[in-house]
Design an enzyme around this catalytic site. Structure first.
Site, PDB file in Angstrom:
ATOM      1  N   PRO A  79       0.393  -1.020  -0.320  1.00 32.45           N
ATOM      2  CA  PRO A  79       0.106   0.396   0.064  1.00 32.45           C
ATOM      3  C   PRO A  79       1.248   1.137   0.467  1.00 32.45           C
ATOM      4  O   PRO A  79       1.808   1.736   1.298  1.00 32.45           O
ATOM      5  CB  PRO A  79      -0.830  -0.139   1.049  1.00 32.45           C
ATOM      6  CG  PRO A  79      -0.431  -1.330   2.522  1.00 32.45           C
ATOM      7  CD  PRO A  79       0.512  -1.909   1.059  1.00 32.45           C
ATOM      8  N   MET A  80       0.563   1.929  -0.996  1.00 29.98           N
ATOM      9  CA  MET A  80       1.336   3.486  -1.441  1.00 29.98           C
ATOM     10  C   MET A  80       0.581   4.633  -0.704  1.00 29.98           C
ATOM     11  O   MET A  80      -0.234   4.890  -2.269  1.00 29.98           O
ATOM     12  CB  MET A  80       2.498   3.179  -2.286  1.00 29.98           C
ATOM     13  CG  MET A  80       3.335   2.222  -1.891  1.00 29.98           C
ATOM     14  SD  MET A  80       4.574   2.360  -3.859  1.00 29.98           S
ATOM     15  CE  MET A  80       4.113   1.115  -4.935  1.00 29.98           C
ATOM     16  N   GLU A 104      -4.573   3.353   1.780  1.00 24.47           N
ATOM     17  CA  GLU A 104      -4.763   3.284   2.737  1.00 24.47           C
ATOM     18  C   GLU A 104      -5.944   4.360   2.933  1.00 24.47           C
ATOM     19  O   GLU A 104      -5.799   6.027   1.993  1.00 24.47           O
ATOM     20  CB  GLU A 104      -4.462   4.362   3.502  1.00 24.47           C
ATOM     21  CG  GLU A 104      -4.366   4.064   5.441  1.00 24.47           C
ATOM     22  CD  GLU A 104      -4.069   5.228   6.397  1.00 24.47           C
ATOM     23  OE1 GLU A 104      -4.433   4.734   7.394  1.00 24.47           O
ATOM     24  OE2 GLU A 104      -2.902   5.905   5.623  1.00 24.47           O
ATOM     25  N   GLN A 161      -7.079  -1.421   1.839  1.00 26.90           N
ATOM     26  CA  GLN A 161      -6.417  -0.939   3.323  1.00 26.90           C
ATOM     27  C   GLN A 161      -6.554   0.007   4.436  1.00 26.90           C
ATOM     28  O   GLN A 161      -7.011   1.222   3.286  1.00 26.90           O
ATOM     29  CB  GLN A 161      -4.619  -0.970   3.168  1.00 26.90           C
ATOM     30  CG  GLN A 161      -3.882  -0.394   4.127  1.00 26.90           C
ATOM     31  CD  GLN A 161      -2.187  -0.307   4.926  1.00 26.90           C
ATOM     32  OE1 GLN A 161      -2.103   1.165   3.881  1.00 26.90           O
ATOM     33  NE2 GLN A 161      -1.941  -0.519   4.522  1.00 26.90           N
ATOM     34  N   CYS A 190       1.913   3.060   9.951  1.00 22.58           N
ATOM     35  CA  CYS A 190       2.841   4.560   9.354  1.00 22.58           C
ATOM     36  C   CYS A 190       2.492   4.848  10.671  1.00 22.58           C
ATOM     37  O   CYS A 190       2.322   5.809  11.335  1.00 22.58           O
ATOM     38  CB  CYS A 190       0.816   5.184   8.647  1.00 22.58           C
ATOM     39  SG  CYS A 190       0.811   6.719   7.946  1.00 22.58           S
ATOM     40  N   ASN A 292       8.272  -7.563   4.251  1.00 24.02           N
ATOM     41  CA  ASN A 292       8.059  -5.976   3.797  1.00 24.02           C
ATOM     42  C   ASN A 292       9.754  -4.633   3.771  1.00 24.02           C
ATOM     43  O   ASN A 292       9.329  -4.831   4.824  1.00 24.02           O
ATOM     44  CB  ASN A 292       8.013  -4.922   3.540  1.00 24.02           C
ATOM     45  CG  ASN A 292       7.141  -3.764   2.754  1.00 24.02           C
ATOM     46  OD1 ASN A 292       6.607  -2.764   3.353  1.00 24.02           O
ATOM     47  ND2 ASN A 292       7.974  -3.225   1.758  1.00 24.02           N
ATOM     48  N   GLY A 293      10.274  -4.995   2.650  1.00 26.66           N
ATOM     49  CA  GLY A 293      11.201  -3.239   3.111  1.00 26.66           C
ATOM     50  C   GLY A 293      12.852  -4.060   2.390  1.00 26.66           C
ATOM     51  O   GLY A 293      13.380  -5.127   2.270  1.00 26.66           O
ATOM     52  N   ARG A 317       8.798   0.354  -2.677  1.00 28.46           N
ATOM     53  CA  ARG A 317       9.362   1.492  -3.403  1.00 28.46           C
ATOM     54  C   ARG A 317      10.310   1.031  -4.328  1.00 28.46           C
ATOM     55  O   ARG A 317      10.392   1.604  -5.900  1.00 28.46           O
ATOM     56  CB  ARG A 317      11.074   2.606  -2.220  1.00 28.46           C
ATOM     57  CG  ARG A 317       9.767   2.756  -1.689  1.00 28.46           C
ATOM     58  CD  ARG A 317      11.153   3.673  -0.598  1.00 28.46           C
ATOM     59  NE  ARG A 317      11.337   3.016   0.364  1.00 28.46           N
ATOM     60  CZ  ARG A 317      12.897   2.931   1.585  1.00 28.46           C
ATOM     61  NH1 ARG A 317      12.976   4.245   1.096  1.00 28.46           N
ATOM     62  NH2 ARG A 317      12.576   2.588   2.276  1.00 28.46           N
TER      63      ARG A 317
END
Length: 519
Positions: A79-80, A104, A161, A190, A292-293, A317
């Protein structure tokens, strides 16, 4: 109105449509949302299902199949905010992604939405409606704002989300969307002011009792849907007592999966993700854990899965670096190598043998080709030009990637005439597409280019590209924003009117609280 600064740097939430409509009708504004101070103090002891008063039902066979399809051996688009709208989600599926998350959406905004089928675009639109009278008495105009948009093609793989901290609101919002998405994910990670000051996002990491009640409430209200949550690490060193306790609490509350951003809420986005800390979380729970990351390459994904034992991975990203990176990852395959969901997603799957034998960089499509593909989807679904510009600029500026990744990114491969200045100057979706050599088919994008006040983008943004004094591309300042002929010192100048409205709203809220107390 939702205002975001710099993508997901959210600063405030005010539903101006509702406030203005009530003022004009003479009705009082609804009671303001209770502050965090009025809530019970966060509990450091994770609640048990018995202590919450409700117990989530055991997953049915159909729910178990959905969980396996969404959270095992999959690659997900994370989600971005602003980026995760329909065009990028569909492009991600085209390039081989299995699961896509929408940006979101706050529960209160979704609660105001009306579901509409849009035959012209073939979409399902969730819109809010309000009325506005003309300044010179031209009559009342209906204003419709698009909050969420989806298509039947992604129904089995799109996860909605939600931002929330109130179980009742969460359930009401979920009821609006439950039959058009594959699952619901709760944002518990967040770290931005917008979420924290309202008790949402990463604030829930310090309030496991509220977080658990959200999970349980949604499981009880929507037993056919997988309910997951996206969290961050609460510890920076092993053995991760806080993170493991929180993960177990979410599992006990009924969470079907756990998405873990491998940074703490205090970490900067330029800091490396803490890959080495995920294994204890995976071992502590029975539900699938999604990592995630900083997963930029096929090698990164393979190493993460070997290190942590995670069930699936999620990219944010890296997709904005070049969405075709998804073609290089193992998507749409099960552990025994069989294809899963190909007829649903209509994606091209790269075989594991060919992907492993080739460097990731050699399999990326030229960025200019990817941007053109993205813009074609934007034209097809008449996306808001501001959103399209934002995603395109993210691809060519590359400002968000961690410092340790930037040296290995491929050189930018767009023409000399394409930069922040030329992209920012485009005013319509057609003009943006033509800049990249994309010609719209007859009728595409006409409504948005005509400046329609019908369905508009929900969000009003003041991001770094359009709202700050400097924008860097490759370390060189390439654009400066000016307002009224004078250089602006930052987002505050651009948003001064909105800030005034927010202050007036808060003053009204305080007056209502005082009045209610006096009564």
């Amino acid at each position: 109105m939702t205002q975001y600064v710099d993508n997901d740097k959210c600063v405030d939430y005010v539903d101006l449509n509702m406030i203005v409509a009530r003022r004009r009708s003479g009705k009082p504004n609804p009671s303001p949302i209770p502050s965090l101070a009025s809530q019970a103090a966060p509990s450091s002891t994770p609640p048990t299902p018995a202590s919450t008063g409700n117990v989530a039902p055991s997953p049915s066979p159909s729910l178990q199949r959905a969980i396996h399809r969404l959270y095992h051996d999959t690659v997900a688009l994370a989600p971005m905010v602003r980026a995760g709208t329909l065009p990028l989600r569909l492009l991600a599926l085209q390039y081989g992604c299995n699961v896509v998350y929408g940006e979101e959406i706050i529960d209160r905004k979704l609660m105001q939405c009306i579901r509409e089928e849009n035959p012209a675009l073939g979409t399902i639109d969730f819109v809010t409606k309000s009325s506005s009278s003309g300044s010179k008495g031209e009559g009342i105009t209906e204003l419709r704002r698009l909050v969420f948009q989806t298509v039947a093609r992604e129904k089995e793989c799109v996860i909605f989300q939600m931002g929330t901290r109130n179980p009742e609101w969460a359930v009401q919002a979920a009821k609006v969307i439950e039959h058009d998405v594959a699952a619901i994910d709760l944002n518990m990670g967040c770290p931005k002011k917008f979420s924290l000051q309202d008790g949402m996002g990463a604030a829930l990491l310090d309030n496991p009792q509220t977080a658990s009640s959200l999970i349980t409430a949604l499981r009880l209200a929507c037993p056919h849907l997988p309910i997951s949550c996206k969290i961050r690490l609460l510890d920076t060193d092993l053995p991760l007592p806080k993170t493991i306790a929180f993960a177990k609490a979410m599992e006990a509350a009924g969470a079907c999966a756990l998405n873990v951003h491998m940074r703490t809420k205090e970490d900067k986005q330029s800091d490396p993700a803490r890959w080495e800390l995920l294994r204890p979380v995976v071992d502590a729970v029975q539900i699938p854990v999604v990592a995630n990351g900083d997963l930029y390459t096929r090698e990164d994904v393979e190493r993460m899965r070997a290190m942590s034992g995670c069930a699936a991975v999620m990219l944010a990203r890296p997709v904005l670096y070049n969405p075709s990176v998804l073609r290089t990852l193992r998507c749409g395959t099960t552990k025994d190598g069989g294809k899963e969901g190909a007829t649903v997603h209509e994606v091209t799957t790269i075989s594991s043998s060919s992907a492993l034998s080739s460097p990731v960089s050699s399999r990326l499509l030229p960025l200019i080709e990817v941007i053109r593909a993205y813009l074609r989807v934007c034209l097809r679904y008449e996306s808001h030009v501001s959103n399209a510009k934002y995603v395109v600029l993210e691809m060519i500026v590359r400002r968000r990637h961690p410092d340790h990744v930037k040296p290995v990114l491929l050189p930018l491969d767009v023409s000399e005439g394409i930069n922040v200045n030329t992209v920012s100057r485009t005013k319509t979706l057609h003009a943006l597409a033509e800049l990249f050599g994309v010609v719209a088919e007859k009728g595409e994008g006409k409504r948005m280019d005509a400046g329609s006040i019908g369905i508009e983008g929900l969000h009003h943004y003041a991001d770094d590209y359009f709202g700050s004094a400097k924008v860097e591309q490759g370390g060189v300042v390439v654009a400066k924003r000016r307002e009224g002929g004078k250089e602006c010192a930052g987002a505050e100048c651009l948003c001064s009117k909105r800030q005034k409205v927010r202050e007036e709203f808060k003053a009204d809220s305080v007056a209502q609280i005082t009045s209610a107390g006096a009564q």
